[in-house]
Structures are given as C-alpha cells and as structure tokens.
Design a protein around this motif. Structure first.
Motif, PDB file in Angstrom:
ATOM      1  N   TYR A 542     -23.368 -16.742  10.614  1.00 53.89           N
ATOM      2  CA  TYR A 542     -22.989 -16.457   9.225  1.00 53.89           C
ATOM      3  C   TYR A 542     -22.985 -14.946   9.028  1.00 53.89           C
ATOM      4  CZ  TYR A 542     -22.930 -16.423   4.135  1.00 53.89           C
ATOM      5  OH  TYR A 542     -22.589 -16.207   2.813  1.00 53.89           O
ATOM      6  N   ARG A 543     -21.870 -14.426   8.464  1.00 51.60           N
ATOM      7  CA  ARG A 543     -21.749 -13.007   8.172  1.00 51.60           C
ATOM      8  C   ARG A 543     -22.109 -12.756   6.711  1.00 51.60           C
ATOM      9  NH1 ARG A 543     -17.076 -13.986  11.326  1.00 51.60           N
ATOM     10  NH2 ARG A 543     -17.136 -12.874  13.346  1.00 51.60           N
ATOM     11  N   PHE A 544     -23.182 -12.036   6.498  1.00 50.86           N
ATOM     12  CA  PHE A 544     -23.577 -11.703   5.136  1.00 50.86           C
ATOM     13  C   PHE A 544     -22.658 -10.640   4.547  1.00 50.86           C
ATOM     14  CE2 PHE A 544     -27.380 -13.247   7.270  1.00 50.86           C
ATOM     15  CZ  PHE A 544     -27.856 -14.187   6.358  1.00 50.86           C
ATOM     16  N   ASN A 545     -22.275  -9.676   5.364  1.00 48.58           N
ATOM     17  CA  ASN A 545     -21.336  -8.623   4.985  1.00 48.58           C
ATOM     18  C   ASN A 545     -20.756  -8.051   6.268  1.00 48.58           C
ATOM     19  OD1 ASN A 545     -23.343  -6.707   5.922  1.00 48.58           O
ATOM     20  ND2 ASN A 545     -24.402  -7.060   3.975  1.00 48.58           N
ATOM     21  N   ASP A 546     -20.034  -6.942   6.146  1.00 48.17           N
ATOM     22  CA  ASP A 546     -19.402  -6.384   7.345  1.00 48.17           C
ATOM     23  C   ASP A 546     -20.392  -5.707   8.274  1.00 48.17           C
ATOM     24  OD1 ASP A 546     -20.021  -4.320   5.694  1.00 48.17           O
ATOM     25  OD2 ASP A 546     -18.077  -3.318   5.785  1.00 48.17           O
ATOM     26  N   ARG A 547     -21.652  -5.623   7.880  1.00 55.24           N
ATOM     27  CA  ARG A 547     -22.675  -5.028   8.725  1.00 55.24           C
ATOM     28  C   ARG A 547     -23.603  -6.055   9.362  1.00 55.24           C
ATOM     29  NH1 ARG A 547     -24.048   0.514   8.072  1.00 55.24           N
ATOM     30  NH2 ARG A 547     -22.728   1.627   6.585  1.00 55.24           N
ATOM     31  N   LEU A 548     -24.042  -7.021   8.602  1.00 54.65           N
ATOM     32  CA  LEU A 548     -25.117  -7.915   9.026  1.00 54.65           C
ATOM     33  C   LEU A 548     -24.613  -9.341   9.193  1.00 54.65           C
ATOM     34  CD1 LEU A 548     -28.160  -8.338   9.575  1.00 54.65           C
ATOM     35  CD2 LEU A 548     -28.427  -8.772   7.108  1.00 54.65           C
ATOM     36  N   SER A 549     -25.005  -9.953  10.302  1.00 49.41           N
ATOM     37  CA  SER A 549     -24.713 -11.370  10.541  1.00 49.41           C
ATOM     38  C   SER A 549     -25.880 -11.996  11.280  1.00 49.41           C
ATOM     39  CB  SER A 549     -23.413 -11.531  11.342  1.00 49.41           C
ATOM     40  OG  SER A 549     -23.538 -10.919  12.608  1.00 49.41           O
ATOM     41  N   ALA A 550     -26.033 -13.307  11.121  1.00 50.58           N
ATOM     42  CA  ALA A 550     -27.091 -14.066  11.785  1.00 50.58           C
ATOM     43  C   ALA A 550     -26.448 -15.148  12.639  1.00 50.58           C
ATOM     44  CB  ALA A 550     -28.045 -14.667  10.764  1.00 50.58           C
ATOM     45  N   PHE A 551     -27.139 -15.579  13.706  1.00 53.58           N
ATOM     46  CA  PHE A 551     -26.579 -16.576  14.612  1.00 53.58           C
ATOM     47  C   PHE A 551     -27.690 -17.456  15.161  1.00 53.58           C
ATOM     48  CE2 PHE A 551     -27.607 -12.835  17.149  1.00 53.58           C
ATOM     49  CZ  PHE A 551     -28.322 -13.376  18.214  1.00 53.58           C
ATOM     50  N   VAL A 552     -27.276 -18.631  15.630  1.00 57.51           N
ATOM     51  CA  VAL A 552     -28.143 -19.570  16.339  1.00 57.51           C
ATOM     52  C   VAL A 552     -27.365 -20.086  17.540  1.00 57.51           C
ATOM     53  CG1 VAL A 552     -29.421 -21.738  16.249  1.00 57.51           C
ATOM     54  CG2 VAL A 552     -29.387 -20.236  14.253  1.00 57.51           C
ATOM     55  N   LYS A 553     -27.960 -19.997  18.731  1.00 53.68           N
ATOM     56  CA  LYS A 553     -27.331 -20.471  19.963  1.00 53.68           C
ATOM     57  C   LYS A 553     -28.184 -21.574  20.570  1.00 53.68           C
ATOM     58  CE  LYS A 553     -25.191 -16.021  21.131  1.00 53.68           C
ATOM     59  NZ  LYS A 553     -25.081 -14.967  22.170  1.00 53.68           N
ATOM     60  N   ALA A 554     -27.524 -22.604  21.056  1.00 59.15           N
ATOM     61  CA  ALA A 554     -28.207 -23.713  21.719  1.00 59.15           C
ATOM     62  C   ALA A 554     -27.566 -23.942  23.075  1.00 59.15           C
ATOM     63  CB  ALA A 554     -28.119 -24.978  20.875  1.00 59.15           C
ATOM     64  N   ASN A 555     -28.387 -24.002  24.125  1.00 56.02           N
ATOM     65  CA  ASN A 555     -27.917 -24.215  25.492  1.00 56.02           C
ATOM     66  C   ASN A 555     -28.528 -25.495  26.053  1.00 56.02           C
ATOM     67  OD1 ASN A 555     -26.503 -21.773  25.417  1.00 56.02           O
ATOM     68  ND2 ASN A 555     -28.257 -20.627  26.187  1.00 56.02           N
ATOM     69  N   ASN A 556     -27.781 -26.122  26.959  1.00 55.69           N
ATOM     70  CA  ASN A 556     -28.208 -27.385  27.572  1.00 55.69           C
ATOM     71  C   ASN A 556     -28.602 -28.393  26.492  1.00 55.69           C
ATOM     72  OD1 ASN A 556     -28.828 -29.282  29.508  1.00 55.69           O
ATOM     73  ND2 ASN A 556     -30.644 -28.247  30.278  1.00 55.69           N
ATOM     74  N   ILE A 557     -27.688 -28.578  25.554  1.00 55.33           N
ATOM     75  CA  ILE A 557     -27.955 -29.462  24.413  1.00 55.33           C
ATOM     76  C   ILE A 557     -28.215 -30.888  24.861  1.00 55.33           C
ATOM     77  CG2 ILE A 557     -26.938 -30.402  22.296  1.00 55.33           C
ATOM     78  CD1 ILE A 557     -25.443 -27.776  21.978  1.00 55.33           C
ATOM     79  N   ALA A 558     -27.596 -31.310  25.963  1.00 56.74           N
ATOM     80  CA  ALA A 558     -27.826 -32.668  26.473  1.00 56.74           C
ATOM     81  C   ALA A 558     -29.208 -32.827  27.092  1.00 56.74           C
ATOM     82  CB  ALA A 558     -26.755 -33.026  27.497  1.00 56.74           C
ATOM     83  N   ASN A 559     -29.965 -31.719  27.202  1.00 60.84           N
ATOM     84  CA  ASN A 559     -31.340 -31.748  27.700  1.00 60.84           C
ATOM     85  C   ASN A 559     -31.418 -32.320  29.118  1.00 60.84           C
ATOM     86  OD1 ASN A 559     -34.065 -31.079  27.239  1.00 60.84           O
ATOM     87  ND2 ASN A 559     -34.568 -33.213  26.747  1.00 60.84           N
ATOM     88  N   GLN A 560     -30.460 -31.935  29.944  1.00 61.81           N
ATOM     89  CA  GLN A 560     -30.435 -32.437  31.313  1.00 61.81           C
ATOM     90  C   GLN A 560     -31.398 -31.658  32.201  1.00 61.81           C
ATOM     91  OE1 GLN A 560     -26.506 -32.665  33.014  1.00 61.81           O
ATOM     92  NE2 GLN A 560     -26.166 -34.673  32.130  1.00 61.81           N
ATOM     93  N   ASP A 561     -32.090 -32.384  33.056  1.00 58.18           N
ATOM     94  CA  ASP A 561     -33.017 -31.790  34.011  1.00 58.18           C
ATOM     95  C   ASP A 561     -32.297 -31.691  35.370  1.00 58.18           C
ATOM     96  OD1 ASP A 561     -35.210 -30.797  35.267  1.00 58.18           O
ATOM     97  OD2 ASP A 561     -36.203 -32.743  35.509  1.00 58.18           O
ATOM     98  N   TYR A 562     -31.264 -30.854  35.421  1.00 53.69           N
ATOM     99  CA  TYR A 562     -30.467 -30.780  36.636  1.00 53.69           C
ATOM    100  C   TYR A 562     -30.917 -29.597  37.495  1.00 53.69           C
ATOM    101  CZ  TYR A 562     -27.821 -27.115  34.186  1.00 53.69           C
ATOM    102  OH  TYR A 562     -27.450 -25.984  33.509  1.00 53.69           O
ATOM    103  N   GLN A 563     -30.436 -29.575  38.721  1.00 52.76           N
ATOM    104  CA  GLN A 563     -30.731 -28.505  39.661  1.00 52.76           C
ATOM    105  C   GLN A 563     -29.432 -27.802  40.044  1.00 52.76           C
ATOM    106  OE1 GLN A 563     -32.964 -29.851  43.074  1.00 52.76           O
ATOM    107  NE2 GLN A 563     -34.462 -30.976  41.828  1.00 52.76           N
ATOM    108  N   ARG A 564     -29.372 -26.498  39.761  1.00 55.45           N
ATOM    109  CA  ARG A 564     -28.207 -25.722  40.199  1.00 55.45           C
ATOM    110  C   ARG A 564     -28.288 -25.461  41.694  1.00 55.45           C
ATOM    111  NH1 ARG A 564     -24.501 -24.331  42.116  1.00 55.45           N
ATOM    112  NH2 ARG A 564     -22.933 -22.773  41.527  1.00 55.45           N
ATOM    113  N   TRP A 565     -29.485 -25.213  42.202  1.00 59.78           N
ATOM    114  CA  TRP A 565     -29.768 -25.062  43.621  1.00 59.78           C
ATOM    115  C   TRP A 565     -30.881 -26.038  43.978  1.00 59.78           C
ATOM    116  CZ3 TRP A 565     -26.120 -21.995  45.606  1.00 59.78           C
ATOM    117  CH2 TRP A 565     -25.561 -21.003  44.795  1.00 59.78           C
ATOM    118  N   VAL A 566     -30.912 -26.474  45.209  1.00 59.81           N
ATOM    119  CA  VAL A 566     -31.879 -27.490  45.610  1.00 59.81           C
ATOM    120  C   VAL A 566     -33.296 -26.989  45.358  1.00 59.81           C
ATOM    121  CG1 VAL A 566     -31.924 -26.716  48.027  1.00 59.81           C
ATOM    122  CG2 VAL A 566     -32.561 -29.064  47.455  1.00 59.81           C
ATOM    123  N   ASN A 567     -34.108 -27.864  44.714  1.00 60.64           N
ATOM    124  CA  ASN A 567     -35.514 -27.610  44.365  1.00 60.64           C
ATOM    125  C   ASN A 567     -35.677 -26.583  43.252  1.00 60.64           C
ATOM    126  OD1 ASN A 567     -36.420 -29.405  46.392  1.00 60.64           O
ATOM    127  ND2 ASN A 567     -36.420 -27.757  47.934  1.00 60.64           N
TER     128      ASN A 567
END
Length: 585
Positions: A542-567
């Motif tokens: 949300y942009r309050f004005n041309d100077r200030l804005s706020a944000f919320v980021k969410a990653n791995n929303i599916a909450n997966q317990d995966y492995q990018r590399w083994v172990n």
C-alpha cells in the motif's frame, strides 16, 4: 454622227485586245510543250538527309498595344450589391475543446531505503542512492542485505545465513563516450547443515564446525563508444576467499570492435578470461589443489540485414591453457544465428548454432550452490554446439509468445554431487553435508515455451516452462538437474494505492548419489530421487504517498518441506513485512 464613230472605235479596240490575249496564251502553251519534250531521266544523290526545323514563332501578346487613344482608356465599372436581411431561427451550439486526462506526474527521488522483518528472525535491507556530480557525471551507491537466524525443523546443525553486498559506481556520459567504473564487496555466511539420515552422537555433532564464510571483492569498468570502430567493452577483476584459506583470482577483458566493409557490418569480440586459485586441502586431506586456466579467443561475425531477414555469420577460435597441468588446446566454435519476420512482429522465426568455451570458477559454483566444499577441481566446459530452432511474436497486441527446441552437446560439463560421508573433526564439510563438482560429457534436448499477457495496463501475467532430457557418458545420472522447470508470475496494480503480485515456481525431480567411505557406516551407496516441489510466493503493498509505502511478502505459502539439495531442507512458510521510503539525499 460623232456618237456612232465613237461607238465603232470602242468596239474595234475591245476586239483587238481580245485577239492579242488569245495569241499570248497559244504561245505559252507551245513553250510548255517544248519543255516537256526536252525533260530526261536523271539520278539524284541526297548528300544530307532532310532535317526539318521549326521556324521561330512570335508569341502573340494577350494584350496588344493599341495606339488608339480612345480604345486604350479603361472604363470604370461600378458594382452594387443588393443585400437584405434573412430571418433565421438556427442557433449554433458552443464548441468545447476536448481535454486529455493527464496522468499524475510521479515525483522522482534520488534515494530510497527498504527494510523488512519476518519469521525465522529474517531481516532484509535494500538501500540505493544516485548523486549527480555534474550534468554528465553520477555516483551510485547500492547496499543489500538478507539474513536469517534459521530454525528449520529437524536440523541438528546451525542453519542461519547472512548475505550483504555493497556496490559503488561512477558513471560518465558524453556524446561519443560513456563509461562506468565500479567497485564492490560481498560478504556471505552459510552453514553445511545438511547431515545425512544416520545416527551421530551428540559429541560428534558438537564437534562439527559447519560454518563457511565467503568474501568477494571486485573492481571493473564498462565502456561504450559511438561513431568509432571500437564499440566498447568491459574489464573485471574479482578476488574471492573463504574461511578455509581458499582463494581465487579472476580477470576478464572483453573489447569489441566493429567495421563496415562493402556496406556490411563486421563485429569482432576479443575474449580473455583467466581464473586461478588454490584450495588448502583436497577432500581426502592429502594435499592442496592449485589451478590456473587461461582462455583467450577471438570471435568475428558478419551481420547481414535484408528487409525482414537478419543473419549473423560468425565463429569463435579459443586457445585454452592449463598451466598447472601443462596442457593446452585449440577450440573452434560456430556462431551462426538467423531471424526472419514472417508477418511483421506477429510471427518471427529464428534459429542458430553456437558454441563456447565456458570458464568455470569457484565463485560461480558457490553462487549456484552455497554448500560447495572448498575442495573443487576447477576446469572449463567445452560446449561444442547449441543448436536451436524457435518462433516468437505476438498473438494480439497484448499477448506475446516464444517457443524453442534445442540440442546441446557439452564436454566436461560440471554436475553437483553430494560429497562422500567421511567424517573429519578438522573439516565440517566431510559429513556428507557438502557438494563437489564432477565432470562428464552431457547432451541435452530441451523444449521451451513462454507466454506473456498484458491484460490491462495495470495487470500483467506470464508463464514459462522447459523440459529437459539428459544423456550422460560416464555418470549414472545428470546429478541434481531437473527434467522440468516452470514458473508463473502476475503483477496487479489494484488501485492507485494498492498493489499486489505473485509467482509460482515448479522444479521437477532430481537425482543424487549418497556414498560412504569404507568403514564409516554399514549403509551402502544409494541413488536418491528428490521429489518435485511447488513454491508459491505472493506480496501485497500500500502506497501512503509518493514517498512512503508498506508491504507484506509471503514465501513458500504451501508450507512444503522440500529439499532443493539432498539433505538440505528449506524454511517452510515465511512472512516478511516492511516499508519503503523515498527521499532526496
């Protein structure tokens, strides 16, 4: 009596004159008859052909000059208009000028700072400022930081990470010459926390020093010239070292030249790339590893432009020198590309066959896989050729696409494989929790597709996917390379103040091989398949004005317990909230 005499005299005179005229005519006729009798046949030779010409003509004046004084006088003509009012009830409507709705001009600031905090004790900082020294000179500063204190479930070792990078740049622009000088420093901390699923005593775990620290310092310049045979180029020097006394130097020099011969452009790229360094220990701990590799080459190309056809005929010739092993070789690669517009920008067919001698380095390995062991054998990859055929363009004015099929042949391709479990109390990367680069000859067939849609000026959507089929020569599998990769993204400017976006990544199955040193465990060598995973990420702001804005980021929303590399499991659901502030500094 006198009257009769006069009449008689007149009659005689007329009669005499008539007889005289008749006699003359008879004499003329006799002369003509004589001339006809004397004409004879003769041959006439024409010396010069007849050339008719138009005699001079005098243009008749439209207004001839007259000497008549009366005629030369101009008569005065008087005109009279008989006007009278006409009654009318029509009243025209007043016109209004059509006005364009002007977009609100965005205020530009030379500095911004963004700060966010989240779970897993995550912190993110992004700072940038650009200072104008003069009309043609600017100085930029960029600082980025991302860190987490870890806390992944089931992990026995420390899994925190830290990544900070500072970039400085001086930019000078002129009409014919622009150049950029740059300097940077990067500090990274990662941990080899991926222990295999075997029983280790608490004492063994406490004795593992799993932390690795990387330092990276670079300096370089980019040059761009206009109206010169020297197009520009770049030069870069990088020094990398880590906490285990490993060090690497990299020097890249790439000038580019362009000349026009017979209306055709000939471009030439000179490529000099040196990498050299040392690792204090090999994985077995029996000695150090030193490497020093130089590749030097030239790549000329001829650019042909013909209406809708663009063809680039080129080749690359490289000399590869391995001074540590006293080896050298010469490599020749094709670099031919073509593009043809079948229907303007709607349908564009393209094809090519290219090759390259790709320089590998410890720095590049680490940026791909942060858990590499400091025991690497560095060698270049000989990409013999990469042949591809594709089509791209626009389905509509707001929908673009790209489809491509390719075949790649690579000798000495680097594959990441987990290291053997061979515990050493002096090295925290010997517990099957680090990776090593192994080399093999690999051929790859791939099919790629991409589509981008600008639904409105405020809503953009895109998707792409690529399928791979690998064929190795010596290794059993193309270790840790997925067969399928796909991603989807969307950005939506909801209102003037609200904005949101999302991206989804899909990585297919990968394979790796877990091995154990003799006598360490009773487990045999095992090939493991890492499951495919989907990583869903989203953000809203949300942009309050041309100077200030706020944000919320969410990653791995599916909450997966995966492995990018083994172990190496990843953090599950993550959320980060923060704000961005712009100002003039």
């Amino acid at each position: 009596m006198r009257t009769h005499i006069l009449k008689s005299t007149c009659i005689l005179a007329i009669f005499f004159i008539a007889n005289l005229a008749t006699a003359q005519d008879k004499d003329k006729d006799k002369d003509k008859d004589k001339e006809k009798k004397n004409i004879s046949t003769e041959v006439v030779n024409v010396v010069k052909p007849y050339t008719p010409s138009v005699s001079d003509a005098f243009k008749i004046k439209q207004t001839p000059s007259l000497n008549d004084k009366e005629t030369a006088k101009k008569k005065e003509i008087q005109y009279a208009i008989f006007s009278f009012p006409v009654a009318s009830t029509f009243t025209p409507a007043k016109g209004r000028a059509a006005g364009l709705k002007k977009a609100k001009r965005e205020k530009l600031y030379n500095t911004y700072v963004s700060l966010g905090l989240g779970n897993y004790n995550t912190a993110a900082l992004d700072f940038f400022t650009s200072r104008a020294i003069s009309r043609d000179e600017t100085f930029d500063i960029a600082l980025r930081h991302h860190s987490s204190q870890g806390g992944i479930d089931g992990v026995q070792l420390d899994d925190k990470f830290f990544d900070t990078k500072l970039d400085l740049a001086y930019i000078n622009r002129s009409r014919d010459l622009s150049w950029k000088g740059k300097f940077g420093y990067q500090h990274q901390v990662y941990n080899w926390y991926g222990l295999p699923d075997i029983a280790l005593t608490p004492t063994q775990i406490e004795g593992i020093d799993e932390q690795q620290t990387y330092h990276n310092v670079y300096i370089g310049a980019d040059v761009d010239m206009e109206d010169s045979f020297f197009n520009g180029g770049k030069i870069l020097y990088r020094r990398m070292f880590d906490a285990t006394s490993s060090g690497e130097n990299r020097l890249i020099v790439q000038p580019e030249f362009e000349v026009e011969i017979a209306g055709e452009l000939i471009k030439t790229l000179v490529d000099i790339d040196y990498v050299g360094g040392t690792f204090e220990n090999n994985f077995a701990g029996t000695g150090s590893i030193d490497y020093s590799i130089l590749k030097a080459g030239i790549s000329p190309s001829l650019v042909i432009l013909r209406d809708d056809l663009t063809v680039n005929f080129g080749a690359a010739i490289y000399v590869g020198l391995d001074t540590e092993n006293s080896e050298n070789d010469i490599f020749v690669y094709p670099r031919i590309t073509a593009q043809y517009r079948l229907s303007g920008d709607d349908i564009i067919a393209y094809a090519g066959i290219e090759g390259d001698l790709q320089q590998n380095s410890y720095y590049d390995f680490v940026q791909t896989n942060f858990f590499m062991s400091p025991t690497q054998a560095i060698a270049p990859t000989d990409q013999q050729y990469n042949g591809y055929l594709g089509i791209k363009g626009k389905l509509t004015s707001n929908v673009s696409y790209n489809a491509r099929a390719s075949y790649v042949s690579e000798n000495n391709k680097a594959l990441f494989k987990v290291n053997t479990f061979n515990p050493s109390p002096d090295n925290g990367y010997t517990y099957g929790n680090s990776f090593n680069a192994v080399y093999d000859d690999v051929t790859t067939i791939s099919v790629f597709g991409e589509i981008n849609v600008d639904i409105t000026s405020n809503f953009k959507f895109g998707a792409k996917a690529e399928y791979f089929n690998y064929n190795t020569d010596n290794q059993q599998e193309a270790w840790n390379l997925p067969e399928l990769e796909a991603s989807i993204f969307a950005d939506y400017q909801i209102t003037e103040n609200w904005f949101a976006g999302a991206n989804i990544f899909f990585i297919g199955e990968r394979s790796d091989e877990i091995t154990f040193a003799p006598g360490t465990t009773i487990f045999p060598t095992e090939i493991v398949n890492l499951d495919s995973f989907i990583d869903v990420n989203a953000h809203v702001g949300y942009r309050f004005n041309d100077r200030l804005s706020a944000f919320v980021k969410a990653n791995n929303i599916a909450n997966q317990d995966y492995q990018r590399w083994v172990n190496f499991p990843v953090q599950q659901f993550q959320v980060l909230a923060g704000a961005t502030y712009k100002f003039d500094f």
